[in-house]
Design a protein around this motif. Structure first.
Motif, short mmCIF file in Angstrom:
data_model
loop_
_atom_site.label_atom_id
_atom_site.label_comp_id
_atom_site.label_asym_id
_atom_site.label_seq_id
_atom_site.Cartn_x
_atom_site.Cartn_y
_atom_site.Cartn_z
N TYR A 235 1.58 72.17 45.31
CA TYR A 235 2.30 70.91 45.54
C TYR A 235 3.64 71.11 46.23
O TYR A 235 4.37 70.14 46.43
CB TYR A 235 2.46 70.16 44.21
N MET A 236 3.96 72.36 46.56
CA MET A 236 5.24 72.66 47.19
C MET A 236 6.39 71.98 46.44
O MET A 236 7.07 71.07 46.93
CB MET A 236 5.22 72.23 48.66
N THR A 237 6.59 72.45 45.24
CA THR A 237 7.62 71.84 44.38
C THR A 237 8.20 72.88 43.43
O THR A 237 7.51 73.82 43.06
CB THR A 237 7.01 70.70 43.54
N PRO A 238 9.45 72.70 43.04
CA PRO A 238 9.92 73.52 41.92
C PRO A 238 9.23 73.09 40.63
O PRO A 238 8.87 71.92 40.47
CB PRO A 238 11.42 73.22 41.86
N VAL A 239 9.02 74.05 39.74
CA VAL A 239 8.40 73.78 38.44
C VAL A 239 9.29 74.38 37.37
O VAL A 239 9.71 75.53 37.47
CB VAL A 239 6.99 74.42 38.34
N ILE A 240 9.61 73.58 36.36
CA ILE A 240 10.39 74.10 35.23
C ILE A 240 9.44 74.44 34.09
O ILE A 240 8.59 73.62 33.71
CB ILE A 240 11.44 73.09 34.74
N VAL B 11 13.89 70.52 45.56
CA VAL B 11 13.09 69.29 45.59
C VAL B 11 13.10 68.71 47.01
O VAL B 11 12.08 68.32 47.56
CB VAL B 11 13.62 68.26 44.57
N MET B 12 14.29 68.69 47.61
CA MET B 12 14.43 68.10 48.94
C MET B 12 13.74 68.95 50.01
O MET B 12 13.11 68.42 50.92
CB MET B 12 15.93 68.00 49.25
N THR B 13 13.87 70.27 49.88
CA THR B 13 13.25 71.14 50.88
C THR B 13 11.78 71.39 50.55
O THR B 13 11.07 72.01 51.32
CB THR B 13 13.98 72.51 50.94
N VAL C 23 15.21 73.25 57.35
CA VAL C 23 15.15 72.43 56.14
C VAL C 23 16.57 72.32 55.60
O VAL C 23 17.46 73.07 56.00
CB VAL C 23 14.22 73.03 55.06
N GLY C 24 16.77 71.41 54.67
CA GLY C 24 18.10 71.27 54.11
C GLY C 24 18.17 70.15 53.11
O GLY C 24 17.16 69.50 52.79
N GLY C 25 19.37 69.90 52.61
CA GLY C 25 19.55 68.93 51.54
C GLY C 25 19.67 67.49 52.01
O GLY C 25 19.56 66.57 51.21
N LEU C 26 19.90 67.29 53.30
CA LEU C 26 19.99 65.91 53.80
C LEU C 26 18.61 65.27 53.78
O LEU C 26 17.60 65.96 53.90
CB LEU C 26 20.54 65.89 55.23
N GLU C 27 18.59 63.96 53.63
CA GLU C 27 17.30 63.25 53.60
C GLU C 27 16.51 63.53 54.87
O GLU C 27 17.07 63.61 55.97
CB GLU C 27 17.52 61.74 53.44
N LYS C 28 15.22 63.70 54.66
CA LYS C 28 14.34 64.06 55.77
C LYS C 28 13.50 62.86 56.21
O LYS C 28 13.08 62.07 55.36
CB LYS C 28 13.36 65.16 55.31
N ALA C 29 13.23 62.83 57.50
CA ALA C 29 12.22 61.87 57.97
C ALA C 29 10.88 62.47 57.60
O ALA C 29 10.67 63.68 57.76
CB ALA C 29 12.32 61.69 59.47
N ASN C 30 10.00 61.64 57.07
CA ASN C 30 8.66 62.15 56.76
C ASN C 30 8.05 62.71 58.05
O ASN C 30 8.39 62.29 59.14
CB ASN C 30 7.80 61.02 56.17
N VAL C 31 7.17 63.63 57.92
CA VAL C 31 6.42 64.28 58.99
C VAL C 31 7.29 65.21 59.84
O VAL C 31 7.09 66.41 59.85
CB VAL C 31 5.66 63.27 59.89
N THR C 32 8.31 64.68 60.54
CA THR C 32 9.08 65.56 61.43
C THR C 32 10.04 66.44 60.65
O THR C 32 10.38 67.53 61.08
CB THR C 32 9.92 64.75 62.44
N HIS D 10 19.92 74.35 56.03
CA HIS D 10 21.22 73.68 55.89
C HIS D 10 21.33 73.37 54.41
O HIS D 10 20.78 72.38 53.94
CB HIS D 10 21.22 72.41 56.75
N SER D 11 21.99 74.23 53.68
CA SER D 11 21.84 74.17 52.22
C SER D 11 22.89 73.31 51.55
O SER D 11 23.24 72.25 52.07
CB SER D 11 21.80 75.59 51.65
#
Ligand code: SF4
Lengths: 618, 340
Positions: A402-407, A335-337, A469-478, B72-73
């Motif tokens: 949508y670039m998302t996981p789907v269950i 979800v985060m990535t 990419v990673g699990g830490l919160e991302k800044a939108n856009v960058t 960074h997983s």
């Protein structure tokens, strides 16, 4: 003797429009095989069919024990049918344990065929019978046929050169032959199957063929079987068909998605009942550019799928309830990535190890909320075994768009149940091509958004688009790591909005029956067949009832609220303690009524009909 | 590793991303980062074909600092993610950075299986014998009795040896280096990069905040020659400031001997990194300070097919024998019938 002469009969023929037959025996008695053969034959004959296998949890429980009983129920009809039938009209019981665990589902007056040879002292004791039920009055409400299946099979195949044990392994074909006679089934396709299957062991092929014929003649020649039944072809839309189970449909759907997207598929999974057959099926499709990765555990399976998705291929994982728990953390990473991954969850009875071989729908809330943080994913639920194909394609369409996981929430009932499937033509399948960005001279922005709020899927190997990419919160856009409080809130809302936006991209909820009647029965997943049949029956009886079936659970179809509010009462039958009910009440503040069944078994049509009556009266 | 060579040569500096490096000043991670960048530059690896994968921990920040693709997983799962990447795209050059907590505690299972499968990735395990990111708890490599915030009375957890674990998991390439011995570290990274299959490099890394000088014995100018032994393939195991001590085999156990007095170099144990059996490598991995000098260098480097190599060979073979599967065939497989 030729096959066609086998089929002529001297006995009277009675016409019926549908029949449900159940085979029950020891797990080593070949009941699944007998059931599958009757299913295939009936499908090819042109009936509508629906089947339900019932496996014991243990692979080889002690012979003759109650825990070791394996069953297979098939409903075939000249009408359109939606379920394998509530109970059965005919029961073949190969031993006392099979009788004991199944006879309560046999309709009063139904045909009860038992293997008389198996009703000895030791088997009776294992099944907990103090006295032989065949000898007392306990079975008098059924039409009992005591057939010495062991003896007759042994006699029929005695010249094949096989040992007694090997011969007795063909007794399922004797029982099958008898049902073929009773219901006027042609034998050819089973003969062909035997020839093909045992081409390397002609003696076994011969023994099975002889047992099948012997069973058939037994019906024809013995006096105890007075009538046979005729079930005509169903009027189903013209076209080419095959029989399909939910697990097969998911597997074929995954393989088809890869073809339609023109990408390799990586199916990363860990064996778990009842999802493993998807792995088995896909492992055979290597020439479709499919890799199956049997990971060290459920977590690794999910993570490998994320890796494969990051690397630019189609990625999917399959599991059942306990496995979904283990995948939860990595699902959060997906979800985060914002990477497309399809997670197939074939639900089974829970909690914990629960009832691995039985069905349940109790993972809906886990799928919706079972992760840390605000972590929305798209959730789809096929309604029938063949719908598993369409919804698997749909899962990938949404995942990539949508670039998302789907269950995808399947369950044990869909996974193992079978129905005829009108084979689609390739031209009518959706285009799943997805474009990947290339460098354009500007700094790459991995978390920039398109009109659907999806970020670009930049694939390693593309020059100039290196990004992390990673699990830490991302800044939108960058996409840079950001601890900014407002960015965090904005990103949470953005991820939620992205999933909510899918609602405008999916079909509206269809109502079957009155658009604004007294009662709407709302369902999701595998309860479709029972609900639709119950509602059809209720409407035939003049009741103002409609039904609607949710195949999209997150987000809901955009018109759901309107549909709900157009009906006075809402009834939600579920194989859980009311999970959709909770969501519907919470989202729409309406007093929907729940109807729970958590017995590891699907709803019977009659149960829902009774509930409809109760709600309409109440 | 068959990766595309960049035509334009980058300098080591140019492999840096635009992100500020956020390790504590003085942390051993800095020197490892600069050696990795140097090796990438030396090997002229195209940035777009590089993927760095990590889990959680101080070391796992690594991917942010390289101008490559990166993940960074989550804690411990990097080997599984790297395996997925490599299965999907064997052409990519995948590096994995982990630590003693990430790799050997929470992620032990995945590390074990990536190594067992011999996936062609380079695993760098930064061993600082402590949990740094969570501010100083004992780790699976901390010594027994270690006093930390979570073990004020001294840890009662027996440590494990990363290299013994890797060798036990059938590793095809196993090496050890120190963060401060940069020349040697660089050469180990070169060897790891060149190896086909999983390369496992344990790097002794100083956490100057929570476990300062944990490896001072092995890195200090005064002591290092007596506490370390540099492994060289085909060469006898000699160490000491004056190179006058060696390791000899006594039965199945190593012993320290002084050269001279009738003991010649030929009597010593000779290193063989290519030995098909892992016995020697395993024995070397069990030599600890202070009883023994601790070996650095390549313990084991053998050839074995990779997981993704075998997998894609199998797929290729299936396609050759069965032909590329068509969607039509797929849909129409099994028993079909026509309704008119
Ligand atoms: S806590 Fe230790 S390992 Fe982490 S960055 Fe600081 S010095 Fe390095």
């Amino acid at each position: 003797m030729t096959v066609s002469s086998v089929q002529s009969s001297e006995k009277p023929v009675e016409h019926i429009d549908s029949i449900t037959v159940r085979f029950a025996g020891d797990s080593g008695d070949g009941m699944q095989l007998a059931g599958t053969q009757l299913t295939n034959t009936s499908a090819i004959f042109g009936n509508d069919i629906s089947t339900l296998p019932d496996f014991p949890a243990e692979i080889r429980a002690p012979a003759g024990s109650l825990a070791g009983v394996s069953g297979f129920q098939i409903h075939f009809s000249e009408q359109r049918i939606h379920t394998p039938g509530d109970g059965c009209d005919a029961l073949v019981a190969m031993n006392p344990a099979a009788l004991k665990t199944n006879v309560q589902d046999l309709a009063i007056g139904g045909a009860l065929i038992v293997n008389d040879d198996a009703f000895n002292k030791s088997n009776l004791a294992k099944a907990g019978y103090d006295e032989n039920p065949l000898e007392n009055e306990s079975l008098s409400k059924y039409r009992l046929f005591r057939v010495k299946i062991d003896t007759l099979t042994t006699e029929a195949a005695k010249d094949t050169g096989l040992g007694n044990k090997a011969i007795l392994r063909t007794k399922n074909f004797f029982a099958l032959g008898l049902t073929y006679w009773m219901y006027g089934r042609p034998l050819e396709s089973t003969f062909e199957w035997i020839e093909k299957k045992f081409s390397k062991v002609p003696a076994v092929a011969e023994a099975n063929t002889k047992a099948l014929k012997a069973g058939y003649y037994y019906g024809e020649t013995t006096e105890s079987f007075a009538v046979r039944y005729q079930i005509n072809r169903a009027s189903i839309p013209a076209g080419k068909y095959r029989k399909i189970t939910g697990n097969e449909a998911v597997a074929i759907g995954l393989a088809a998605a890869a073809k339609l997207a023109d990408k390799p598929l990586n199916y990363c999974t860990y064996p778990i009942t009842p999802a493993t057959d998807i792995l088995h099926e896909l492992a055979r499709y290597q020439n479709y550019n499919i890799t199956t990765f049997q990971a060290e555990d459920e977590i690794a399976a999910m993570c490998a799928a994320i890796g494969a998705s990051f690397a630019g291929t189609l990625a999917a994982t399959g599991t059942s309830g306990p496995g979904l728990c283990l995948k939860a953390e990595a699902l959060g990473l997906a979800v985060m990535t914002e990477l497309p991954v399809v997670v197939v969850n074939v639900q089974r009875g829970g909690p914990s190890t629960g009832l691995p071989t039985k069905t349940e729908q109790a993972d809906l809330l886990q799928a919706l909320y079972g992760r840390n943080g605000e972590c929305p994913v798209a959730i789809l639920a096929p309604a029938t075994p063949s719908d598993c194909f369409d919804m698997t394609l749909e899962a990938f369409r949404i995942a990539m768009r949508y670039m998302t996981p789907v269950i995808l929430l399947s369950d044990g009932y869909l996974a193992n149940g079978a129905e005829p499937w009108q084979i689609p033509t390739v031209e009518n399948l959706p285009d799943l091509h997805k474009s990947h960005p290339a460098a354009n001279g500007n700094a790459f922005e991995p978390y920039a958004r398109d009109e659907r709020l999806a970020r670009p899927w930049a694939v390693p190997g593309t020059k100039g688009l290196q990004h992390r990419v990673g699990g830490l919160e991302k800044a939108n856009v960058t996409g840079n790591v950001s601890y900014d409080p407002h960015n965090h809130e904005a990103m949470i809302k953005l991820r939620a909005d992205k999933i909510a936006g899918i609602a405008s991209d999916i079909p509206p909820l269809k109502v079957e029956g009155a658009e604004d009647g007294e009662l709407l029965v709302l369902g999701w997943g595998s309860t479709y067949g029972a609900i639709v049949s119950a509602v059809e029956n209720a409407r035939k009886n003049g009741k103002s009832v409609a039904c609607a079936h949710l195949r999209y659970l997150n987000p809901f179809p955009a018109n759901l609220e309107q549909v709900l509010k157009a009906h006075k009462k809402i009834l939600i039958p579920e194989m859980n303690m009311g999970q959709l009910l909770l969501k519907i009440r919470g989202d729409f503040l309406i007093p929907a009524i729940g109807y729970s069944k958590v017995q590891g078994k699907p709803f019977r049509i009659s149960e829902i009909e009774e509930k409809i009556d109760e709600v309409l009266k109440g | 590793m068959a990766v595309e060579i960049e035509v334009k040569q980058f300098t080591a500096k140019e492999y840096a991303s635009d992100q500020d490096v956020r390790w504590c000043p003085g942390c051993g991670d800095y020197s490892i980062l600069s050696q990795v960048k140097k090796v990438l530059a030396d090997l002229k690896i195209a940035k777009q074909n590089l993927v760095f994968v990590s889990g959680i921990g101080c070391s796992s920040r690594f991917p942010y600092y390289i101008d490559s693709y990166g993940v960074h997983s989550i804690h411990g799962r990097a080997p599984a993610i790297a395996t997925g990447i490599k299965i999907a795209r064997p052409d990519l050059d995948v590096w994995l950075v982990t630590g003693d907590g990430d790799g050997l505690s929470i992620g032990g299972n995945h590390l074990l299986h990536a190594i067992r499968r011999n996936v062609d990735i380079n695993i760098l395990l930064f061993n600082n014998r402590i949990y740094g990111l969570t501010k100083g708890q004992y780790s699976p490599t901390s010594e027994l009795g270690k006093k930390t915030k979570s073990s004020p009375g001294g840890s009662v957890d027996f440590p494990l040896q990363p290299l013994s674990v890797a060798i036990g998991a059938e590793a095809t390439f196993v090496a050890r280096a120190h963060d401060v011995n940069i020349k040697h570290l660089g050469s180990m990274l070169h060897r790891a990069a060149a190896h086909m299959g999983t390369s496992f490099v344990e790097i002794y890394q100083n956490c100057n905040i929570f476990n300062d000088k944990a490896f001072a014995y092995a890195t200090g100018k005064e002591t290092r020659d007596d506490t370390s032994i540099v492994l060289e393939h085909g060469r006898p195991l000699i160490f000491g400031k004056n190179r006058d001590k060696g390791i000899r085999l006594n039965g199945l156990a190593p012993e320290i001997v002084e050269l001279g007095n009738g003991i010649k170099e030929d009597d010593l144990l000779f290193h063989d990194e290519k030995a098909p059996q892992p016995t020697l490598a395993y024995m070397l991995s069990r030599m600890y300070h202070p009883q023994f000098p601790e070996p650095i260098g390549v313990f084991r480097a053998i050839e074995k097919p990779t997981y993704e190599g075998l997998l894609h060979e199998q797929i290729k073979h299936t396609i050759e024998t069965k032909g590329v599967g068509s969607l039509d065939t797929l849909l129409n497989s099994g028993d079909t019938w026509v309704v008119n």
